[in-house]
Enzyme design. Structure first.
Site, PDB file in Angstrom:
ATOM      1  CD  GLU A 160      -2.605   1.014   2.738  1.00 25.81           C
ATOM      2  OE1 GLU A 160      -3.582   1.760   2.890  1.00 25.81           O
ATOM      3  OE2 GLU A 160      -2.264   0.147   3.572  1.00 25.81           O
ATOM      4  CE  LYS A 201      -7.137   1.055   3.637  1.00 23.97           C
ATOM      5  NZ  LYS A 201      -5.896   1.368   4.390  1.00 23.97           N
ATOM      6  CB  CYS A 230      -4.371  -2.131   4.252  1.00 20.92           C
ATOM      7  SG  CYS A 230      -3.561  -2.412   5.862  1.00 20.92           S
ATOM      8  NE  ARG A 275     -26.074 -47.852  11.856  1.00 19.52           N
ATOM      9  CZ  ARG A 275     -25.964 -47.657  10.541  1.00 19.52           C
ATOM     10  NH1 ARG A 275     -25.663 -48.681   9.759  1.00 19.52           N
ATOM     11  NH2 ARG A 275     -26.166 -46.480  10.014  1.00 19.52           N
ATOM     12  CD1 TRP A 289      -6.743 -55.530  -2.817  1.00 20.24           C
ATOM     13  CD2 TRP A 289      -6.678 -56.134  -4.946  1.00 20.24           C
ATOM     14  NE1 TRP A 289      -5.879 -56.588  -2.909  1.00 20.24           N
ATOM     15  CE2 TRP A 289      -5.817 -56.985  -4.211  1.00 20.24           C
ATOM     16  CE3 TRP A 289      -6.807 -56.348  -6.320  1.00 20.24           C
ATOM     17  CZ2 TRP A 289      -5.080 -57.999  -4.803  1.00 20.24           C
ATOM     18  CZ3 TRP A 289      -6.069 -57.365  -6.912  1.00 20.24           C
ATOM     19  CH2 TRP A 289      -5.226 -58.179  -6.166  1.00 20.24           C
TER      20      TRP A 289
END
Length: 639
Positions: A46, A117, A172, A338, A470
């Site tokens: 800034e 700004k 900023c 559960r 798998w």
């Protein structure tokens, strides 16, 4: 910029307060250095062209002329740079006779636009309203350095070659406000926010600033480059440390403090765009903002951002224990619910002496503890058969004993032989029927034991196995509750390793058996052992799980195509695998992932513990007949 990666930087030049000529030289020198390093978007602090701490000098026309002349010098010195740069300077608007604290966005000697700004702090050490006007709602055109440019808080900057790169700017204090301008910018399509800041340093402020930047990038699903003022600002009452931060979607990619220079990383704008597309709660703004177009040549971006080879595993060593405990607790709470709901008197776990069943029984033990029930309510069933080795069998027995579970041993060899006689399957034919027959007999044993003991069969299959298919359909693929279903193999190993280390002092014998399980090759043990050793190693057949987990994370969680997944794998694994090996197993991953969807379409319930799940009721909905041709064709072009 290929694959959506844009190299960005936050820069803190060493300046002199009110010496605009000197500051301009420092700025264009930094710009040239950034360009040499491949930076495409650079944010500077800034009011860095004048210095933030000029005070009442901001009201001096001499300083304002010096700032404009300094900008003109920068434009001339960098007219051959295609890099987008945001520079902070004061700008006087003649049409309303106001002074604005602005970010000027430049490229190749041209000013693309100005963003003023919005929020001007006027408390504590700040006095900005003494000199500047708020840019809220401003939409004007002014002349600066001989160029007619837009001065508006609604300016966005869009790349024509990379549509997902849209830049927004705030300054900023804008970030500290209740409604930062970045919210509107992001909703209007900005994927990269630049913040030009002059935030003075106080004890503890850096942590707060870091949280703001990372939080805003996560909340807005954007990249955020925060460039802070540093050495050279007046220290009359304040100190500035150049706290530069680069964040992406809640993650800090790069950070630097107490130094001048460049802080560099890469923002993946395609990843951000995908996440916004996936999240239907990310709503666009009702009023589109003005987009100023710019061009950038498309080329490869050298990656410096961290790409972990184990994206599912907690990366921060400082909070490793907390993260592991959290994962185990989440999974255990799912099982606890559960067990309570079904009024199950026991939990039945098939214990093989391998990693997955080990994690499953560890989670089950935690669930029983949460229920204030003894570990003896866990029935651990070991079912040796043709491929079972003494090592895995003994580890299963030892583990059940150390945890206090009720151990049940059933040798299923004769039952499998009887089954093979019934279906006329030769014991010498070690085909898929030979293997899967054992897995299905084991599942039948577990289900029936659960019925006998008013129990619930706890599944042991993990996320990696589900991704690759798998698992034996209606064998280990099935259970009454799958506690490992969203935990990939690399994380399974990490969790078991954590428990082994955590138990080292409390129960050395338990730690020892867990360590030996970790050292045992991953195997379903469905083929006869050779000289007492495991004959069937999973990773020799389907590929390294660390690769498949990496592919799963980026291909499924982030939707990346094969080319980008491969590029990230090369970055993450370095020389551990050559390109041909990575391609081989990536091809195998896509092929198996598509053809095995039918197994995932009928998965049992199980808790989601991380960002990826393949539950057909949760994260992943895919037809079982989807074709992989497009993905495999892209892979073919990468050879």
């Amino acid at each position: 910029m290929r694959d959506g990666f844009v190299k960005v930087a936050a820069g803190t030049p060493k300046i002199r307060v009110a010496d605009c000529r000197y500051n301009a030289e420092q700025i264009f020198t930094m710009m040239r250095e950034a360009d040499k390093q491949g930076v495409k978007v650079l944010a500077l602090p800034e009011l860095c062209l004048t210095g933030y701490t000029c005070g009442d000098l901001f009201l001096q026309p001499t300083l304002l002329r010096g700032a404009e002349e300094g900008l003109a010098t920068i434009l001339e010195a960098t007219k051959n740079l295609d890099m987008i740069t945001a520079i902070g300077l004061p700008v006087r608007s003649k049409w309303d006779n106001k002074l604005y604290n602005c970010a000027t966005i430049i490229q190749s000697g041209e000013i693309l636009g100005l963003v003023p700004k919005t929020y001007l702090p006027n408390y504590g050490e700040f006095y900005e309203q003494r000199w500047f006007a708020s840019g809220a709602g401003l939409d004007a055109s002014i002349t600066l350095c001989g160029q007619e440019v837009s001065l508006s808080t609604g300016n966005l900057f869009a790349c024509e070659e990379l549509p997902n790169l849209v830049i927004g700017v705030e300054i900023c204090e804008d970030l500290w406000a209740a409604e930062p301008p970045s919210i509107r910018a992001a909703r209007a399509g900005a994927t990269l926010m630049l913040n030009l800041s002059a935030s003075n340093e106080l004890v503890g402020k850096a942590s707060y600033r870091r949280g703001l930047v990372s939080g805003q990038s996560g909340r807005l699903v954007c990249g955020y480059v925060y460039a802070d003022a540093g050495e050279g600002e007046s220290t009359t009452d304040l100190v500035f440390t150049g706290h530069n931060i680069i964040a992406e979607n809640g993650t800090i990619l790069a950070e630097r403090r107490f130094a001048t220079g460049l802080t560099i990383s890469e923002i993946d704008v395609d990843r951000l765009a995908y996440e916004r597309q996936r999240m239907n709660t990310f709503q666009p703004t009702e009023e589109p903002l003005w987009r100023i177009g710019f061009q950038l040549p498309v080329g490869d971006t050298h990656l410096t951002r961290p790409v972990s080879p184990t994206p599912f595993v907690p990366q921060d060593k400082d909070d490793r224990a907390e993260r592991c405990e959290e994962i185990l607790k989440i999974a255990a709470l799912g099982l606890k619910k559960r067990l309570e709901h079904t009024h199950a008197k026991t939990a039945v776990v098939g214990l093989s002496g391998g990693l997955d069943s080990t994690l499953a029984i560890l989670i089950t033990t935690i669930a029983m503890n949460l229920l204030d029930r003894p570990a003896s309510d866990i029935i651990a069933v070991t079912m040796p058969c043709f491929g079972t080795t003494d090592r895995t069998r003994d580890n299963a027995v030892e583990l059940a004993g150390r945890l206090g579970a009720t151990l049940k041993r059933i040798d299923i060899g004769e039952a499998v032989r009887q089954h093979f006689r019934e279906i006329v399957q030769s014991m010498d034919n070690h085909d898929v029927t030979f293997e899967n027959g054992q897995a299905r007999v084991r599942t039948q044993e577990l289900m029936d034991i659960a019925n006998q003991n008013d129990g619930l069969v706890v599944g042991t299959g993990d996320l990696s196995e589900l991704a690759l298919g798998w698992a034996t359909y209606n064998g280990d693929h099935m259970s009454m509750y799958g506690v490992n279903g969203s935990i990939p193999k690399t994380l399974v190993r990490h969790l078991v390793s954590y428990v082994a280390g955590d138990k080292a002092e409390e129960d050395q014998a338990l730690s020892d058996v867990l360590t030996d399980i970790l050292d045992t090759p991953v195997s379903p043990e469905l083929l006869p052992a050779i000289n007492g050793q495991i004959a069937q190693k999973t990773e020799d057949l389907v590929g390294p799980y660390e690769l498949h987990d990496f592919y799963l994370y980026y291909a499924i969680r982030w939707g990346f195509g094969p080319r980008k997944v491969l590029r990230l794998a090369e970055q993450a694994f370095g020389r551990a695998y050559d390109r041909a090996t990575l391609l081989k197993w990536l091809n195998n991953f896509y092929r198996r992932f598509f053809v095995q969807q039918f197994k995932r379409s009928c998965l049992p319930d199980g808790p989601k513990v991380g960002s990826v799940s393949l539950s057909p009721r949760g994260d992943w909905r895919m037809p079982s007949d989807a074709v992989s041709a497009l993905w495999l064709e892209e892979l073919e072009g990468l050879d």
